[in-house]
Design a protein around this motif. Structure first.
Motif, PDB file in Angstrom:
ATOM      1  N   VAL A   1       0.819  -1.211   0.000  1.00  0.00           N
ATOM      2  CA  VAL A   1       0.000   0.000   0.000  1.00  0.00           C
ATOM      3  C   VAL A   1       0.855   1.265   0.000  1.00  0.00           C
ATOM      4  CG1 VAL A   1      -1.700   1.313   1.315  1.00  0.00           C
ATOM      5  CG2 VAL A   1      -1.944  -1.139   1.077  1.00  0.00           C
ATOM      6  N   LEU A   2       1.919   1.281   0.761  1.00  0.00           N
ATOM      7  CA  LEU A   2       2.763   2.476   0.816  1.00  0.00           C
ATOM      8  C   LEU A   2       3.420   2.737  -0.543  1.00  0.00           C
ATOM      9  CD1 LEU A   2       4.340   1.959   4.347  1.00  0.00           C
ATOM     10  CD2 LEU A   2       2.364   3.363   3.719  1.00  0.00           C
ATOM     11  N   LYS A   3       3.886   1.672  -1.187  1.00  0.00           N
ATOM     12  CA  LYS A   3       4.459   1.827  -2.531  1.00  0.00           C
ATOM     13  C   LYS A   3       3.390   2.278  -3.527  1.00  0.00           C
ATOM     14  CE  LYS A   3       8.268  -1.412  -2.118  1.00  0.00           C
ATOM     15  NZ  LYS A   3       8.832  -2.696  -2.511  1.00  0.00           N
ATOM     16  N   ARG A   4       2.183   1.768  -3.354  1.00  0.00           N
ATOM     17  CA  ARG A   4       1.064   2.169  -4.212  1.00  0.00           C
ATOM     18  C   ARG A   4       0.790   3.658  -4.102  1.00  0.00           C
ATOM     19  NH1 ARG A   4      -4.155  -1.437  -3.222  1.00  0.00           N
ATOM     20  NH2 ARG A   4      -5.415  -0.020  -4.439  1.00  0.00           N
ATOM     21  N   LEU A   5       0.729   4.156  -2.876  1.00  0.00           N
ATOM     22  CA  LEU A   5       0.471   5.580  -2.685  1.00  0.00           C
ATOM     23  C   LEU A   5       1.604   6.434  -3.247  1.00  0.00           C
ATOM     24  CD1 LEU A   5      -1.088   5.604   0.889  1.00  0.00           C
ATOM     25  CD2 LEU A   5      -2.229   6.190  -1.267  1.00  0.00           C
ATOM     26  N   MET A   6       2.831   6.002  -3.053  1.00  0.00           N
ATOM     27  CA  MET A   6       3.960   6.749  -3.600  1.00  0.00           C
ATOM     28  C   MET A   6       3.973   6.691  -5.131  1.00  0.00           C
ATOM     29  SD  MET A   6       5.494   8.334  -1.216  1.00  0.00           S
ATOM     30  CE  MET A   6       6.915   8.897  -2.135  1.00  0.00           C
ATOM     31  N   ALA A   7       3.561   5.577  -5.702  1.00  0.00           N
ATOM     32  CA  ALA A   7       3.543   5.433  -7.162  1.00  0.00           C
ATOM     33  C   ALA A   7       2.527   6.380  -7.808  1.00  0.00           C
ATOM     34  CB  ALA A   7       3.223   3.989  -7.545  1.00  0.00           C
ATOM     35  N   LEU A   8       1.530   6.791  -7.047  1.00  0.00           N
ATOM     36  CA  LEU A   8       0.527   7.706  -7.592  1.00  0.00           C
ATOM     37  C   LEU A   8       1.048   9.137  -7.709  1.00  0.00           C
ATOM     38  CD1 LEU A   8      -2.577   6.393  -5.647  1.00  0.00           C
ATOM     39  CD2 LEU A   8      -2.104   6.139  -8.089  1.00  0.00           C
ATOM     40  N   ALA A   9       2.132   9.432  -7.046  1.00  0.00           N
ATOM     41  CA  ALA A   9       2.656  10.799  -7.042  1.00  0.00           C
ATOM     42  C   ALA A   9       3.257  11.197  -8.385  1.00  0.00           C
ATOM     43  CB  ALA A   9       3.697  10.954  -5.939  1.00  0.00           C
ATOM     44  N   ASP A  10       4.023  10.326  -8.992  1.00  0.00           N
ATOM     45  CA  ASP A  10       4.718  10.683 -10.235  1.00  0.00           C
ATOM     46  C   ASP A  10       3.789  10.990 -11.404  1.00  0.00           C
ATOM     47  OD1 ASP A  10       7.308  10.783  -9.264  1.00  0.00           O
ATOM     48  OD2 ASP A  10       7.628   8.641  -9.558  1.00  0.00           O
ATOM     49  N   PRO A  11       2.747  10.201 -11.652  1.00  0.00           N
ATOM     50  CA  PRO A  11       1.879  10.546 -12.788  1.00  0.00           C
ATOM     51  C   PRO A  11       1.228  11.927 -12.649  1.00  0.00           C
ATOM     52  CG  PRO A  11       1.450   8.302 -12.092  1.00  0.00           C
ATOM     53  CD  PRO A  11       2.380   8.911 -11.081  1.00  0.00           C
TER      54      PRO A  11
ATOM     55  N   ILE B   1      -5.969   3.977  -0.093  1.00  0.00           N
ATOM     56  CA  ILE B   1      -6.017   4.313   1.334  1.00  0.00           C
ATOM     57  C   ILE B   1      -6.930   3.349   2.082  1.00  0.00           C
ATOM     58  CG2 ILE B   1      -6.819   6.062   2.984  1.00  0.00           C
ATOM     59  CD1 ILE B   1      -5.806   8.153   0.855  1.00  0.00           C
ATOM     60  N   LYS B   2      -8.084   3.054   1.513  1.00  0.00           N
ATOM     61  CA  LYS B   2      -8.999   2.103   2.150  1.00  0.00           C
ATOM     62  C   LYS B   2      -8.333   0.744   2.314  1.00  0.00           C
ATOM     63  CE  LYS B   2     -13.483   3.995   0.709  1.00  0.00           C
ATOM     64  NZ  LYS B   2     -14.660   3.759  -0.166  1.00  0.00           N
ATOM     65  N   ALA B   3      -7.603   0.316   1.285  1.00  0.00           N
ATOM     66  CA  ALA B   3      -6.895  -0.969   1.362  1.00  0.00           C
ATOM     67  C   ALA B   3      -5.848  -0.926   2.472  1.00  0.00           C
ATOM     68  CB  ALA B   3      -6.248  -1.296   0.016  1.00  0.00           C
ATOM     69  N   GLY B   4      -5.137   0.190   2.579  1.00  0.00           N
ATOM     70  CA  GLY B   4      -4.122   0.327   3.622  1.00  0.00           C
ATOM     71  C   GLY B   4      -4.714   0.316   5.019  1.00  0.00           C
ATOM     72  N   MET B   5      -5.866   0.919   5.175  1.00  0.00           N
ATOM     73  CA  MET B   5      -6.534   0.924   6.477  1.00  0.00           C
ATOM     74  C   MET B   5      -7.081  -0.458   6.805  1.00  0.00           C
ATOM     75  SD  MET B   5      -8.464   4.604   6.462  1.00  0.00           S
ATOM     76  CE  MET B   5      -7.528   6.123   6.363  1.00  0.00           C
ATOM     77  N   ALA B   6      -7.631  -1.135   5.806  1.00  0.00           N
ATOM     78  CA  ALA B   6      -8.169  -2.483   6.023  1.00  0.00           C
ATOM     79  C   ALA B   6      -7.073  -3.470   6.406  1.00  0.00           C
ATOM     80  CB  ALA B   6      -8.899  -2.966   4.768  1.00  0.00           C
ATOM     81  N   LYS B   7      -5.874  -3.290   5.868  1.00  0.00           N
ATOM     82  CA  LYS B   7      -4.747  -4.176   6.181  1.00  0.00           C
ATOM     83  C   LYS B   7      -4.026  -3.774   7.463  1.00  0.00           C
ATOM     84  CE  LYS B   7      -3.688  -5.413   1.401  1.00  0.00           C
ATOM     85  NZ  LYS B   7      -2.704  -5.320   0.315  1.00  0.00           N
ATOM     86  N   GLY B   8      -4.414  -2.650   8.045  1.00  0.00           N
ATOM     87  CA  GLY B   8      -3.753  -2.188   9.253  1.00  0.00           C
ATOM     88  C   GLY B   8      -2.425  -1.505   8.997  1.00  0.00           C
ATOM     89  N   VAL B   9      -2.130  -1.174   7.748  1.00  0.00           N
ATOM     90  CA  VAL B   9      -0.887  -0.501   7.396  1.00  0.00           C
ATOM     91  C   VAL B   9      -1.005   1.002   7.678  1.00  0.00           C
ATOM     92  CG1 VAL B   9       0.684   0.046   5.476  1.00  0.00           C
ATOM     93  CG2 VAL B   9      -0.338  -2.223   5.645  1.00  0.00           C
ATOM     94  N   LEU B  10      -2.201   1.543   7.469  1.00  0.00           N
ATOM     95  CA  LEU B  10      -2.447   2.961   7.704  1.00  0.00           C
ATOM     96  C   LEU B  10      -3.372   3.134   8.906  1.00  0.00           C
ATOM     97  CD1 LEU B  10      -3.125   4.198   4.043  1.00  0.00           C
ATOM     98  CD2 LEU B  10      -0.974   4.287   5.308  1.00  0.00           C
ATOM     99  N   LYS B  11      -3.216   4.251   9.600  1.00  0.00           N
ATOM    100  CA  LYS B  11      -4.095   4.573  10.722  1.00  0.00           C
ATOM    101  C   LYS B  11      -5.537   4.667  10.237  1.00  0.00           C
ATOM    102  CE  LYS B  11      -0.653   7.580  12.828  1.00  0.00           C
ATOM    103  NZ  LYS B  11      -0.264   8.972  13.016  1.00  0.00           N
TER     104      LYS B  11
END
Length: 193
Positions: free
Chosen positions: A77-87, A132-142
């Motif tokens: 998830v963290l890599k996913r969120l960072m990957a969205l920045a460049d486009p 973000i929803k995926a990250g929260m569901a996996k417990g990776v994000l607050k």
């Protein structure tokens, strides 16, 4: 080879004018000249200039959203969120007029936060919200409101890009890209559970 319809030719010509010179360059006369039709012929496909500009914006949003979806395939998830920045940055630098029209100029047809975004009407923000929803569901994000978190990330990206394009950084593009990534990394790190 597939032949383009007149509407597709109009959109292509309008897009080229918009991308090269901005929204003011997209006049019915200039588009018609580029396509080889009369200005009145455009009205068979688009009721007015605003409808043509809205279609260009909608198409741009869809293209950006598709590119973001392609970038955000990582299961991390963290890599996913960072990957969205460049486009987003790439789009802003490659297509400044379209970027400004889509994201920085007041328009009557612009989507409004929170209602339009929560209703899923933003093809671009939807991609971020899903990550973000995926990250929260996996417990990776607050645990938090995923739409508010997405808006915070977007505001960070957008603000940095606006400042860079306004000449507020002494960095060249490569240096700015590195700073942009580090800054977003700090923000995303702060969202971790």
């Amino acid at each position: 080879m597939t032949r383009l319809t007149t509407a597709e030719k109009i959109l292509r010509a309008a897009h080229k004018l918009f991308d090269r010179e901005g929204a003011d360059a997209v006049t019915m006369r200039r588009v018609a000249d580029a396509v080889g039709i009369t200005p009145m012929a455009i009205y068979r496909h688009f009721p007015n200039r605003d409808a043509l500009l809205k279609r260009l914006s909608d198409d741009s949003f869809s293209a950006v959203a598709h590119e973001w979806e392609e970038s955000a395939r990582s299961k991390d998830v963290l890599k996913r969120l960072m990957a969205l920045a460049d486009p987003y940055l790439d789009y802003a630098l490659r297509h400044p007029h379209l970027f400004d029209h889509a994201f920085s100029v007041r328009r009557d047809d612009a989507r409004l936060y929170p209602e339009d975004f929560r209703a899923g009407h933003s093809p671009t923000l939807n991609v971020v919200v899903e990550a973000i929803k995926a990250g929260m569901a996996k417990g990776v994000l607050k645990q938090d409101d995923p739409y508010d978190v997405a808006m915070a990330i977007w505001a960070q990206q957008h603000g940095l890009i606006v400042l860079y394009r306004a000449g507020r950084f002494s960095y060249d593009e490569a240096q700015f890209r590195a700073f942009y990534q580090q800054s977003l990394g700090r923000l995303i790190h702060g969202l971790k559970a």
